[in-house]
Design an enzyme around this catalytic site. Sequence first.
Site, PDB file in Angstrom:
ATOM      1  N   ASP A 171       0.853  -1.181   0.000  1.00  0.00           N
ATOM      2  CA  ASP A 171       0.000   0.000   0.000  1.00  0.00           C
ATOM      3  C   ASP A 171       0.889   1.231   0.000  1.00  0.00           C
ATOM      4  OD1 ASP A 171      -2.090   1.730   0.119  1.00  0.00           O
ATOM      5  OD2 ASP A 171      -2.986   0.902   1.937  1.00  0.00           O
ATOM      6  N   VAL A 172       1.137   1.753  -1.209  1.00  0.00           N
ATOM      7  CA  VAL A 172       2.095   2.836  -1.356  1.00  0.00           C
ATOM      8  C   VAL A 172       1.490   4.032  -2.095  1.00  0.00           C
ATOM      9  CG1 VAL A 172       3.137   1.995  -3.507  1.00  0.00           C
ATOM     10  CG2 VAL A 172       4.567   3.183  -1.842  1.00  0.00           C
ATOM     11  N   LYS A 173       0.367   3.834  -2.782  1.00  0.00           N
ATOM     12  CA  LYS A 173      -0.434   4.898  -3.408  1.00  0.00           C
ATOM     13  C   LYS A 173       0.401   5.852  -4.252  1.00  0.00           C
ATOM     14  CE  LYS A 173      -4.069   4.832   0.145  1.00  0.00           C
ATOM     15  NZ  LYS A 173      -3.476   3.867   1.105  1.00  0.00           N
ATOM     16  N   ARG A 174       1.227   5.320  -5.116  1.00  0.00           N
ATOM     17  CA  ARG A 174       2.032   6.155  -5.991  1.00  0.00           C
ATOM     18  C   ARG A 174       1.219   6.618  -7.193  1.00  0.00           C
ATOM     19  NH1 ARG A 174       4.852   6.758  -1.892  1.00  0.00           N
ATOM     20  NH2 ARG A 174       6.907   5.817  -1.689  1.00  0.00           N
TER      21      ARG A 174
END
Length: 285
Positions: free
Chosen positions: A102-105
Amino acid sequence: MTAPDATGVRRFGARLSDTVGAHGPLCVGIDPHPALLAEWGLTDDVGGLERFAMSALEALAGHVAVVKPQSAFFERHGSAGVAVLERLLAAGAQTSTLTLLDVKRGDIGSTMDGYADAYLGVGAPLAADAITLSPYLGLGSLAPAVRVAVDAGRGVFVLARTSNPEGGEVQLAGWAGRSVAQTIVDGAAALNAGAEPLGDVGVVVGATTERGLDLRALNGAVLAPGLGAQGAGPADLATRFAGVGGLVLPTASRSVLRHGPDPAAVRGAAEALRDELDRARAAAG
């Protein structure tokens, strides 16, 4: 088990379908925020971080379909925390449970290429089976990441309708006769068209509220955060995501991890929640 495609790479959608078939659909977050470290009797430093993360993986791997490390809680410890995340992802790759970072780049051009190289490419230093992406520079801006993910047999989950109240300002705005969130879902469906058994592009749709989206044509996975501590129950999931064209990955974190540090207790909580989800889904038909 599904066979590799013509390139010799097993596609993410097929791997996810197999894993859910073996372990059920539950995704458990690995979120080492300070309060959970304290509950486990661990120090809020790199040593406590690593013990927490690796113990959670030990408890869950082979028992749930997906684990979802939250990158922010590793990054807050600087380069040493990122190194722990790298080791966690490498250890997860040796198990039958998939890792979803979960890094939402989300960015454009060569910057998006750089994120793809970091997380999704063959030999990526922070390689996960899939990552979360933010499409709010336009879904097309994510094309480099999607391309690299598909070539490497990995997947992406694109934010569509999140459960935070502020999200509605953007996600419910109108565009070409649809909400922005629906355009994201429709774009993901177009990328997944024709894939069997599932496409490689999932969407993130919060489980805590009615979301008003048509998910019938998605042909992919819906990551549904909010199960447990955030307020959504198994019956809510079964009702709110009936008729999805693909599969739903209900996501819980604190409601499972608070049972640590005993790995057996964490595993037991995850299995009990998984079984409760199965009963709710069966009851909903």
